[in-house]
Design a protein around this motif. Structure first.
Motif, PDB file in Angstrom:
ATOM      1  N   HIS A 183     -49.162 -71.039  39.060  1.00  0.00           N
ATOM      2  CA  HIS A 183     -47.736 -70.789  38.775  1.00  0.00           C
ATOM      3  C   HIS A 183     -47.411 -71.369  37.412  1.00  0.00           C
ATOM      4  N   ARG A 184     -46.567 -70.678  36.676  1.00  0.00           N
ATOM      5  CA  ARG A 184     -46.191 -71.161  35.346  1.00  0.00           C
ATOM      6  C   ARG A 184     -45.439 -72.497  35.430  1.00  0.00           C
TER       7      ARG A 184
ATOM      8  N   ARG B 274     -42.310 -73.228  48.827  1.00  0.00           N
ATOM      9  CA  ARG B 274     -42.111 -71.997  49.614  1.00  0.00           C
ATOM     10  C   ARG B 274     -43.386 -71.625  50.359  1.00  0.00           C
TER      11      ARG B 274
ATOM     12  N   HIS C 292     -35.221 -67.936  42.018  1.00  0.00           N
ATOM     13  CA  HIS C 292     -36.248 -68.883  41.540  1.00  0.00           C
ATOM     14  C   HIS C 292     -36.097 -69.175  40.060  1.00  0.00           C
TER      15      HIS C 292
ATOM     16  N   LYS D 277     -46.808 -77.186  39.221  1.00  0.00           N
ATOM     17  CA  LYS D 277     -48.131 -77.815  39.046  1.00  0.00           C
ATOM     18  C   LYS D 277     -48.360 -78.718  40.252  1.00  0.00           C
TER      19      LYS D 277
HETATM   20  C1  SDX Z   1     -44.388 -65.375  41.232  1.00  0.00           C
HETATM   21  O1  SDX Z   1     -41.904 -67.556  37.604  1.00  0.00           O
HETATM   22  C2  SDX Z   1     -41.677 -67.560  38.846  1.00  0.00           C
HETATM   23  O2  SDX Z   1     -40.951 -68.384  39.356  1.00  0.00           O
HETATM   24  C3  SDX Z   1     -42.376 -66.449  39.639  1.00  0.00           C
HETATM   25  C4  SDX Z   1     -42.190 -66.533  41.136  1.00  0.00           C
HETATM   26  C5  SDX Z   1     -40.759 -66.237  41.534  1.00  0.00           C
HETATM   27  O3  SDX Z   1     -40.356 -66.659  42.644  1.00  0.00           O
HETATM   28  O4  SDX Z   1     -40.098 -65.473  40.801  1.00  0.00           O
HETATM   29  O5  SDX Z   1     -42.553 -67.814  41.602  1.00  0.00           O
HETATM   30  C6  SDX Z   1     -43.052 -65.485  41.844  1.00  0.00           C
HETATM   31  O6  SDX Z   1     -44.576 -64.557  40.361  1.00  0.00           O
HETATM   32  C7  SDX Z   1     -45.473 -66.329  41.680  1.00  0.00           C
HETATM   33  C8  SDX Z   1     -46.798 -66.097  40.898  1.00  0.00           C
HETATM   34  C9  SDX Z   1     -47.468 -64.878  41.534  1.00  0.00           C
HETATM   35  N1  SDX Z   1     -48.648 -64.480  40.735  1.00  0.00           N
HETATM   36  C10 SDX Z   1     -49.890 -64.695  41.197  1.00  0.00           C
HETATM   37  O7  SDX Z   1     -50.168 -65.309  42.227  1.00  0.00           O
HETATM   38  C11 SDX Z   1     -50.980 -64.059  40.342  1.00  0.00           C
HETATM   39  C12 SDX Z   1     -52.125 -65.065  40.171  1.00  0.00           C
HETATM   40  N2  SDX Z   1     -51.589 -66.172  39.359  1.00  0.00           N
HETATM   41  C13 SDX Z   1     -51.914 -66.125  37.930  1.00  0.00           C
HETATM   42  O8  SDX Z   1     -51.867 -64.827  37.393  1.00  0.00           O
HETATM   43  C14 SDX Z   1     -51.142 -67.206  37.192  1.00  0.00           C
HETATM   44  O9  SDX Z   1     -51.220 -68.369  37.912  1.00  0.00           O
HETATM   45  C15 SDX Z   1     -49.699 -66.995  36.797  1.00  0.00           C
HETATM   46  C16 SDX Z   1     -49.479 -65.687  36.101  1.00  0.00           C
HETATM   47  C17 SDX Z   1     -48.800 -67.062  37.987  1.00  0.00           C
HETATM   48  C18 SDX Z   1     -49.368 -68.109  35.839  1.00  0.00           C
HETATM   49  O10 SDX Z   1     -50.258 -67.917  34.789  1.00  0.00           O
HETATM   50  P1  SDX Z   1     -50.249 -68.918  33.573  1.00  0.00           P
HETATM   51  O11 SDX Z   1     -48.866 -69.066  33.069  1.00  0.00           O
HETATM   52  O12 SDX Z   1     -51.330 -68.554  32.629  1.00  0.00           O
HETATM   53  O13 SDX Z   1     -50.647 -70.257  34.315  1.00  0.00           O
HETATM   54  P2  SDX Z   1     -51.098 -71.517  33.607  1.00  0.00           P
HETATM   55  O14 SDX Z   1     -50.736 -71.511  32.146  1.00  0.00           O
HETATM   56  O15 SDX Z   1     -50.624 -72.651  34.435  1.00  0.00           O
HETATM   57  O16 SDX Z   1     -52.702 -71.420  33.705  1.00  0.00           O
HETATM   58  C19 SDX Z   1     -53.408 -72.603  33.503  1.00  0.00           C
HETATM   59  C20 SDX Z   1     -54.854 -72.209  33.523  1.00  0.00           C
HETATM   60  C21 SDX Z   1     -55.169 -71.018  32.627  1.00  0.00           C
HETATM   61  O17 SDX Z   1     -56.529 -71.205  32.209  1.00  0.00           O
HETATM   62  P3  SDX Z   1     -56.739 -71.752  30.683  1.00  0.00           P
HETATM   63  O18 SDX Z   1     -56.121 -70.732  29.757  1.00  0.00           O
HETATM   64  O19 SDX Z   1     -56.046 -73.122  30.621  1.00  0.00           O
HETATM   65  O20 SDX Z   1     -58.257 -71.837  30.548  1.00  0.00           O
HETATM   66  O21 SDX Z   1     -55.233 -71.800  34.863  1.00  0.00           O
HETATM   67  C22 SDX Z   1     -55.724 -70.474  34.822  1.00  0.00           C
HETATM   68  C23 SDX Z   1     -55.165 -69.835  33.554  1.00  0.00           C
HETATM   69  O22 SDX Z   1     -56.049 -68.810  33.133  1.00  0.00           O
HETATM   70  N3  SDX Z   1     -55.197 -69.809  36.008  1.00  0.00           N
HETATM   71  C24 SDX Z   1     -55.921 -69.290  36.973  1.00  0.00           C
HETATM   72  C25 SDX Z   1     -55.004 -68.797  37.909  1.00  0.00           C
HETATM   73  N4  SDX Z   1     -53.764 -69.029  37.486  1.00  0.00           N
HETATM   74  C26 SDX Z   1     -53.886 -69.666  36.297  1.00  0.00           C
HETATM   75  N5  SDX Z   1     -57.254 -69.179  37.155  1.00  0.00           N
HETATM   76  C27 SDX Z   1     -57.674 -68.556  38.291  1.00  0.00           C
HETATM   77  N6  SDX Z   1     -56.835 -68.053  39.256  1.00  0.00           N
HETATM   78  C28 SDX Z   1     -55.502 -68.157  39.082  1.00  0.00           C
HETATM   79  N7  SDX Z   1     -54.672 -67.651  40.015  1.00  0.00           N
END
Ligand code: SDX
Length: 392
Positions: A270-271, A279, A194, A274
């Motif tokens: 997801h980082r 998947r 990924h 959007k």
């Molecule tokens: C994987 O990088 C990859 O490719 C990873 C992966 C791979 O195949 O290797 O795809 C696998 O790790 C998938 C992600 C799995 N993690 C989770 O499902 C955990 C829950 N998700 C969050 O922790 C979060 O979405 C992240 C860590 C995945 C991303 O976090 P970011 O980088 O902070 O996301 P963002 O900048 O897009 O967030 C935008 C906003 C933020 O709020 P503000 O600071 O703008 O106010 O959305 C919020 C975040 O706090 N937010 C969420 C959220 N995810 C982001 N709010 C509530 N629930 C969520 N799940």
């Protein structure tokens, strides 16, 4: 020869590396491996074929795939003393803790494939890692449930071999269920690679220092364990269990939106994506297929579907472009197949080993490759003189 992509993602200057392996368009929800869409690979390919594609750049013909399969199969056994190494862990050790430790120790057992400057040793190390990960993963599970280790049965497929080593017992024959074998193989494809996610970047950074490939993959496993990354599949199912019933979903949606509440919807967001994680689309379809074939139901799948429906229509999640990711549905199906949640991230690591190994090879064979050295923005104290203890 595929057409080279000419695109400006807007981050050329900050990109950590160049790679030919995987392309993600987060806004469109596109994921390509060497140009092939993940949906087509998941539907029509096999995990070993995708492994060959990621490592070699092209889909194999029948002879090439057969040779690759046999080569990987020859490395499925682990050094007999590794079983003794396992027995040093407590029985209640988390399987990911065992995986970190055992994979990190592999370079102590396979000295003849640690020289990163020897192309032949790089190939053997790559094949050993891909071949032995299912054996080690199955051993970690067996150890945690107090059952004896099973040796690989190389007459089975890569995925069938893993299922038998995990769920088989010496006391009776084990029949690989083709529906589960196909579903597991597809789940491995979905997790294979990924782009430069946190654990892959960890593998590349460790590899850039010249560390041996076994140590680099162990570093990737450690990073993947985090609940924000590969640990999210375990966390997502635990979250669905905590929610329990659809009527409690609004309470958790509210918590996820509350900035003062650290709770996040696990398996959401997801980082890079959007848009809907392609998947997750395949994963949800696979859940439906396996449940229909096995005639199983799981109320948590209904909770997941309703949670997704509510979140996708909630202005907060719409505005922040939060969609289900690969981890949202995986726990439901892995649980139905019989894995405990503690094994979910181990399965992610097993599959991602193919991507990590392919990315490590791409990095280590890059003639311009240098040791990774991220810089920082310093915001600490300006220079000052030491104050003796008696004057503080
Ligand atoms: C994987 O990088 C990859 O490719 C990873 C992966 C791979 O195949 O290797 O795809 C696998 O790790 C998938 C992600 C799995 N993690 C989770 O499902 C955990 C829950 N998700 C969050 O922790 C979060 O979405 C992240 C860590 C995945 C991303 O976090 P970011 O980088 O902070 O996301 P963002 O900048 O897009 O967030 C935008 C906003 C933020 O709020 P503000 O600071 O703008 O106010 O959305 C919020 C975040 O706090 N937010 C969420 C959220 N995810 C982001 N709010 C509530 N629930 C969520 N799940």
């Amino acid at each position: 020869q595929t057409d080279a992509f000419t695109y400006d993602p807007g981050f050329t200057s900050t990109a950590s590396c160049q790679s030919k392996l995987t392309y993600i368009d987060g806004d469109q929800g596109i994921l390509l491996h060497r140009g092939y869409p993940i949906g087509e690979l998941a539907e029509q390919s096999s995990f070993m074929e995708v492994a060959y594609l990621l490592l070699n750049g092209e889909l194999p013909d029948a002879d090439q795939l057969g040779t690759f399969d046999r080569t990987i199969t020859r490395h499925t056994m682990v050094h007999e003393q590794l079983a003794t190494f396992f027995r040093g862990f407590r029985r209640d050790a988390h399987p990911m803790a065992i995986l970190c430790g055992v994979v990190g120790a592999l370079s102590a057992f396979y000295h003849d494939s640690t020289d990163i400057h020897d192309p032949a040793q790089r190939v053997i190390a790559s094949h050993r890692l891909i071949a032995k990960m299912p054996t080690i993963a199955a051993m970690a599970y067996k150890y945690s449930v107090g059952q004896p280790f099973l040796y690989p049965d190389n007459s089975l497929s890569y995925t069938g071999n893993f299922l038998r080593m995990t769920f088989g017992v010496p006391a009776e024959p084990y029949e690989v269920n083709p529906v589960i074998e196909r579903a597991m193989d597809r789940i491995f494809i979905l997790h294979a690679d990924h782009e430069q996610n946190a654990s892959t970047s960890t593998v590349r950074l460790a590899g850039s220092s010249g560390a041996n490939p076994f140590a680099c993959i162990a570093a990737g496993i450690a990073c993947l364990w985090g609940p924000a990354h590969g640990g999210a599949n375990e966390a997502a199912l635990n979250m669905l269990r905590e929610i329990g019933t659809p009527d409690r979903i609004p309470e958790y949606i509210a918590r996820a939106k509350d900035k003062n509440d650290p709770f996040r919807l696990m398996g959401f967001g997801h980082r890079v994506y959007k848009n809907y994680d392609p998947r997750a689309t395949v994963m949800q379809k696979t859940v439906r297929e396996v449940f229909a074939e096995l005639k199983v139901t799981d109320p948590l799948f209904d909770v997941a579907l309703q949670l997704e429906e509510i979140a996708l229509n909630d202005p907060y999640f719409v505005e922040k472009k939060l969609f289900p990711n690969v981890d949202f549905y995986s726990g439901v199906i892995l649980s139905a197949i019989g894995f405990p949640t503690s094994m979910f991230t181990v399965l992610f690591a097993l599959a991602r080993t193919v991507g990590w190994v392919a990315q490590w090879n791409e990095m280590i064979t890059d003639p311009d490759q240098k040791i990774g050295r991220p810089r920082q923005l310093y915001n600490g104290p300006t220079q000052r003189s030491y104050v003796p203890l008696t004057e503080r």
